[in-house]
Design a protein around this motif. Structure first.
Motif, short mmCIF file in Angstrom:
data_model
loop_
_atom_site.label_atom_id
_atom_site.label_comp_id
_atom_site.label_asym_id
_atom_site.label_seq_id
_atom_site.Cartn_x
_atom_site.Cartn_y
_atom_site.Cartn_z
N VAL A 27 1.00 -1.64 0.01
CA VAL A 27 0.02 -0.01 -0.05
C VAL A 27 1.09 1.35 0.11
CG1 VAL A 27 -1.58 1.35 1.34
CG2 VAL A 27 -2.24 -0.71 1.08
N LEU A 28 2.02 1.39 0.86
CA LEU A 28 2.92 2.40 1.15
C LEU A 28 3.38 2.85 -0.41
CD1 LEU A 28 3.65 2.44 4.95
CD2 LEU A 28 2.00 4.19 3.43
N GLY A 29 3.31 1.67 -0.96
CA GLY A 29 5.08 1.77 -1.79
C GLY A 29 4.41 2.27 -3.26
N TRP A 30 2.61 1.76 -3.24
CA TRP A 30 1.88 2.45 -4.50
C TRP A 30 1.68 3.69 -4.35
CZ3 TRP A 30 -4.10 1.76 -4.52
CH2 TRP A 30 -4.63 2.32 -5.09
N TRP A 31 1.60 4.32 -3.02
CA TRP A 31 0.90 5.47 -2.90
C TRP A 31 2.26 6.55 -3.02
CZ3 TRP A 31 -1.91 4.61 3.03
CH2 TRP A 31 -3.61 4.02 2.74
N SER A 32 2.95 5.86 -2.59
CA SER A 32 4.85 6.89 -2.67
C SER A 32 5.15 6.65 -4.46
CB SER A 32 5.88 6.31 -1.81
OG SER A 32 6.15 4.98 -1.93
N GLY A 33 4.55 5.88 -5.10
CA GLY A 33 4.97 5.87 -6.26
C GLY A 33 5.71 4.93 -6.26
N LEU A 34 6.57 4.69 -5.75
CA LEU A 34 7.92 3.31 -5.78
C LEU A 34 7.33 2.45 -6.14
CD1 LEU A 34 9.81 4.02 -2.75
CD2 LEU A 34 10.32 5.00 -4.47
N PRO B 92 -1.20 -2.36 -6.77
CA PRO B 92 -1.48 -3.25 -6.55
C PRO B 92 -2.16 -3.89 -7.56
CG PRO B 92 -2.14 -1.57 -4.86
CD PRO B 92 -1.39 -0.90 -5.98
N THR B 93 -2.39 -5.49 -7.73
CA THR B 93 -2.94 -6.21 -8.78
C THR B 93 -4.38 -6.64 -8.16
OG1 THR B 93 -1.99 -8.01 -7.68
CG2 THR B 93 -1.19 -7.20 -10.17
N ALA B 94 -5.33 -7.96 -8.62
CA ALA B 94 -6.05 -8.01 -7.88
C ALA B 94 -6.09 -8.94 -7.13
CB ALA B 94 -7.07 -8.79 -8.64
N LYS B 95 -4.68 -9.75 -7.33
CA LYS B 95 -4.58 -11.07 -6.57
C LYS B 95 -4.20 -10.15 -4.77
CE LYS B 95 -3.02 -14.80 -9.32
NZ LYS B 95 -2.13 -15.20 -9.45
N VAL B 96 -3.34 -8.80 -4.74
CA VAL B 96 -2.53 -8.22 -3.94
C VAL B 96 -3.76 -8.01 -2.48
CG1 VAL B 96 -1.24 -5.93 -3.21
CG2 VAL B 96 -0.53 -7.82 -5.33
N MET B 97 -4.93 -6.99 -3.69
CA MET B 97 -5.88 -6.45 -3.38
C MET B 97 -6.98 -7.20 -2.15
SD MET B 97 -5.34 -3.06 -3.32
CE MET B 97 -7.47 -2.37 -2.90
N LEU B 98 -6.77 -8.84 -3.17
CA LEU B 98 -7.35 -9.65 -2.41
C LEU B 98 -6.86 -10.06 -0.93
CD1 LEU B 98 -9.97 -12.11 -2.10
CD2 LEU B 98 -8.53 -13.05 -3.20
N VAL C 120 7.60 1.71 6.68
CA VAL C 120 7.97 3.20 5.88
C VAL C 120 9.44 3.58 5.89
CG1 VAL C 120 8.02 5.52 6.73
CG2 VAL C 120 6.38 4.15 6.66
N GLY C 121 10.08 2.58 6.86
CA GLY C 121 12.18 2.50 6.56
C GLY C 121 12.20 1.86 5.80
N SER C 122 11.66 0.77 4.76
CA SER C 122 12.12 0.12 4.06
C SER C 122 12.02 0.46 2.86
CB SER C 122 11.63 -1.53 4.27
OG SER C 122 11.14 -1.95 5.05
N LEU C 123 10.83 1.33 2.61
CA LEU C 123 10.84 1.94 1.52
C LEU C 123 11.67 3.43 0.84
CD1 LEU C 123 6.95 1.93 1.16
CD2 LEU C 123 8.33 0.53 0.04
N TYR C 124 12.13 4.37 2.24
CA TYR C 124 12.58 5.42 2.43
C TYR C 124 14.63 4.77 2.29
CZ TYR C 124 16.23 8.76 4.21
OH TYR C 124 16.80 10.19 4.24
#
Length: 325
Positions: free
Chosen positions: A117-124, A128-134, A177-181
């Motif tokens: 979710v955070l990776g998608w929101w941050s543009g990194l 998410p695919t349908a499987k990810v959303m499920l 958050v730290g992982s994405l940073y």
């Protein structure tokens, strides 16, 4: 990770051994942490662990000829140290005073969902695919079942499981958050030197947190039992050095999704060890929540795999990011 690194795979037995190290060692660190907490206060335990592990690793890499890091590298290491060791590991360790180690491990398995979710929101990362959303939906259901479970398993501070649940979920969020940073702002030079720097910074912040939490007067070096010392040594040697080195190597030679499978195997190992050695009973509600979370993480991690040719990964992928204990 380059396409050449992925295509030129090492011997399957080496990959299997490295994965087994992640599954068993990181899955067992929850029980080791619970054992160490019988003598160590939570933040001082994590602080000393990270300072020792990071200090030795930094010294060894520098003595081997690695260039000295810049001030910017230290600043980036400090940010990651706050998010991962301080909030991530420190929060998880703190939570195990209030909830069983198996439950803590299951809740930590939400990290891949936060990352999606955070990776998608941050543009990194892509949407998410349908499987990810499920998987995200199933994960929310599993977290609800676990958070509302009334357990009679022995804990150090009984009667306040909600504190533990909130602490470990905050820890999982900040770890993400730290992982994405770290992915977006990698530390230059040797990745192993960067990991040592992150552990040193995190250990320093954890010691400060322990002092502010009033842990110093409650800590007595002479009161540490041999069993607690063994657990501490296990966390430093196996949790911080051996398993993490295996993870770094796996990121170089296999797809990140395969290396990330530890996220849904560790909770199973932790729950079984807690049941076998720490008297942590399982009920139907916990089992259902566990199954939902494991299934959810599998969908999130594997459902997000790309079938196209792999692209070079950022250098920050080889830092402390995406690692649990």
């Amino acid at each position: 990770m380059s396409a050449t690194a992925v295509s030129a795979r090492p011997a399957p037995v080496l990959v299997g051994a490295a994965l087994l190290a992640l599954y068993l060692i990181w899955g067992s660190t929850y029980l080791a942490t619970k054992t160490a907490l019988t003598a160590w206060p939570p933040f001082l335990l994590s602080g000393v662990r990270y300072l020792l592990a990071g200090g030795v690793q930094y010294a060894v890499i520098r003595l081997s000829g690695a260039a000295a890091p810049s001030r910017q590298d230290w600043a980036r290491a400090a940010v990651v140290g706050i998010c991962l060791p301080l909030f991530g590991n420190g929060g998880t360790t703190f939570s195990q005073q209030y909830i069983p180690s198996g439950l803590a491990a299951l809740l930590v398995a939400t990290v891949p969902m936060f990352l999606a979710v955070l990776g998608w929101w941050s543009g990194l990362t892509p949407k998410p695919t349908a499987k990810v959303m499920l998987g995200l939906g199933l994960g929310l259901g599993g977290m609800y079942l676990l958070a509302s479970t009334k357990t009679t398993a022995p804990v150090l501070i009984p009667g306040h499981p909600g504190i533990g649940v909130v602490a470990v979920l905050l820890a999982a969020f900040m770890w993400s958050v730290g992982s994405l940073y770290s992915k977006k702002n990698p530390i230059g030079g040797s990745p192993f030197l960067g990991v040592g720097m992150q552990m040193i910074c995190g250990g320093f912040f954890l010691l400060i947190a322990g002092l502010l939490h009033g842990e110093a007067p409650r800590f007595h070096l002479g009161g540490i039992t041999p069993k607690a010392w063994f657990a501490f040594a296990y966390l430093v040697t196996f949790g911080s050095w051996i398993a993490f080195s295996a993870y770094i190597w796996l990121l170089r030679v296999v797809e990140p999704a395969l290396a990330g499978t530890y996220a849904f195997v560790n909770p199973v190992v932790a729950v079984l060890l807690g049941w076998a050695f720490a008297g942590e009973a399982l009920n139907v509600q916990m089992t259902g929540g566990a199954l939902l979370i494991v299934l959810a993480v599998m969908l999130v991690v594997l459902g997000g795999r790309k079938t196209s040719a792999p692209q070079p990964a950022p250098a920050g992928e080889h830092q402390l990011a995406d690692v649990e204990d």
